[in-house]
Design a protein around this motif. Sequence first.
Motif, short mmCIF file in Angstrom:
data_model
loop_
_atom_site.label_atom_id
_atom_site.label_comp_id
_atom_site.label_asym_id
_atom_site.label_seq_id
_atom_site.Cartn_x
_atom_site.Cartn_y
_atom_site.Cartn_z
N ARG A 65 3.89 6.30 -1.86
CA ARG A 65 2.63 7.04 -1.91
C ARG A 65 2.77 8.28 -1.05
O ARG A 65 3.18 8.22 0.09
N ARG A 66 2.44 9.43 -1.64
CA ARG A 66 2.39 10.69 -0.90
C ARG A 66 1.01 11.26 -1.09
O ARG A 66 0.69 11.80 -2.15
N GLY A 67 0.18 11.12 -0.10
CA GLY A 67 -1.21 11.53 -0.22
C GLY A 67 -1.92 10.64 -1.21
O GLY A 67 -1.92 9.43 -1.07
N ALA A 68 -2.48 11.21 -2.26
CA ALA A 68 -3.20 10.43 -3.28
C ALA A 68 -2.33 10.13 -4.49
O ALA A 68 -2.81 9.56 -5.46
N GLU A 69 -1.04 10.49 -4.45
CA GLU A 69 -0.17 10.32 -5.62
C GLU A 69 0.90 9.29 -5.37
O GLU A 69 1.35 9.08 -4.25
N CYS A 70 1.35 8.64 -6.45
CA CYS A 70 2.48 7.75 -6.42
C CYS A 70 3.68 8.53 -6.93
O CYS A 70 3.62 9.15 -7.99
N VAL A 71 4.76 8.52 -6.17
CA VAL A 71 5.95 9.30 -6.50
C VAL A 71 7.14 8.36 -6.60
O VAL A 71 7.34 7.52 -5.74
N GLY A 72 7.93 8.52 -7.66
CA GLY A 72 9.14 7.73 -7.81
C GLY A 72 9.26 7.18 -9.20
O GLY A 72 8.54 7.55 -10.11
N ASP A 90 0.83 -1.21 0.00
CA ASP A 90 0.00 0.00 0.00
C ASP A 90 0.86 1.26 0.00
O ASP A 90 0.56 2.23 -0.69
N ALA A 91 1.93 1.25 0.78
CA ALA A 91 2.81 2.41 0.85
C ALA A 91 3.57 2.62 -0.45
O ALA A 91 3.96 3.74 -0.78
N ARG A 92 3.77 1.56 -1.22
CA ARG A 92 4.54 1.63 -2.47
C ARG A 92 3.63 1.58 -3.69
O ARG A 92 4.09 1.24 -4.78
N CYS A 93 2.37 1.90 -3.53
CA CYS A 93 1.41 1.94 -4.65
C CYS A 93 1.30 0.59 -5.33
O CYS A 93 1.00 0.52 -6.52
N GLY A 94 1.60 -0.49 -4.64
CA GLY A 94 1.53 -1.81 -5.24
C GLY A 94 2.65 -2.09 -6.20
O GLY A 94 2.66 -3.10 -6.90
N GLY A 95 3.61 -1.19 -6.27
CA GLY A 95 4.69 -1.32 -7.25
C GLY A 95 6.04 -1.58 -6.62
O GLY A 95 6.14 -2.09 -5.51
N MET A 107 -1.86 1.37 -11.10
CA MET A 107 -1.15 2.48 -10.50
C MET A 107 -1.69 3.83 -10.96
O MET A 107 -1.74 4.78 -10.19
N PHE A 108 -2.09 3.94 -12.22
CA PHE A 108 -2.62 5.19 -12.75
C PHE A 108 -3.99 4.93 -13.35
O PHE A 108 -4.29 3.82 -13.74
N GLY A 109 -4.79 5.98 -13.45
CA GLY A 109 -6.12 5.84 -14.03
C GLY A 109 -6.35 6.89 -15.10
O GLY A 109 -5.55 7.80 -15.30
N GLY A 110 -7.46 6.77 -15.81
CA GLY A 110 -7.87 7.76 -16.79
C GLY A 110 -6.90 7.92 -17.93
O GLY A 110 -6.34 6.95 -18.45
N GLU A 111 -6.73 9.15 -18.37
CA GLU A 111 -5.84 9.46 -19.50
C GLU A 111 -4.40 9.04 -19.21
O GLU A 111 -3.67 8.65 -20.11
N MET A 112 -4.00 9.14 -17.96
CA MET A 112 -2.62 8.81 -17.60
C MET A 112 -2.35 7.32 -17.83
O MET A 112 -1.25 6.96 -18.26
N ALA A 113 -3.33 6.46 -17.59
CA ALA A 113 -3.14 5.02 -17.77
C ALA A 113 -2.83 4.68 -19.22
O ALA A 113 -1.93 3.88 -19.50
N SER A 114 -3.56 5.28 -20.15
CA SER A 114 -3.30 4.98 -21.56
C SER A 114 -1.94 5.54 -22.00
O SER A 114 -1.24 4.92 -22.79
N LEU A 115 -1.55 6.68 -21.48
CA LEU A 115 -0.25 7.25 -21.80
C LEU A 115 0.87 6.35 -21.27
O LEU A 115 1.83 6.06 -21.98
N ILE A 116 0.74 5.90 -20.03
CA ILE A 116 1.75 5.03 -19.43
C ILE A 116 1.85 3.72 -20.21
O ILE A 116 2.94 3.20 -20.42
#
Length: 99
Positions: free
Chosen positions: A37-44, A26-31, A56-65
Amino acid sequence: MGYWLAVGLLLVLPAVWVVWTQQERDARCGGPAWVERRGAECVGIVNAEAATPETMFGGEMASLIKKIDANNGYAVSSGRYVSIVLFGEFSIRMSADGG
């Protein structure tokens, strides 16, 4: 006494390990370990050696990733690539329409 201690450890240690592992995921965004995880964002670094986890990402960001991961896979398999480090914001918390 020693028997019950061994039985107790065999029951308690796996349960403790499962709880610790889930908290770490949970702390590592499952990755990977280099993501946090910092608040609602995954950083790193999210896709240094493997594809980014789909959740890990949703919406437009998921397709870009997904496109970035596909391109990275192609580059690695071709053997013609360089490693680049990007420092900057790489997340989307809210879209322009507030959604």
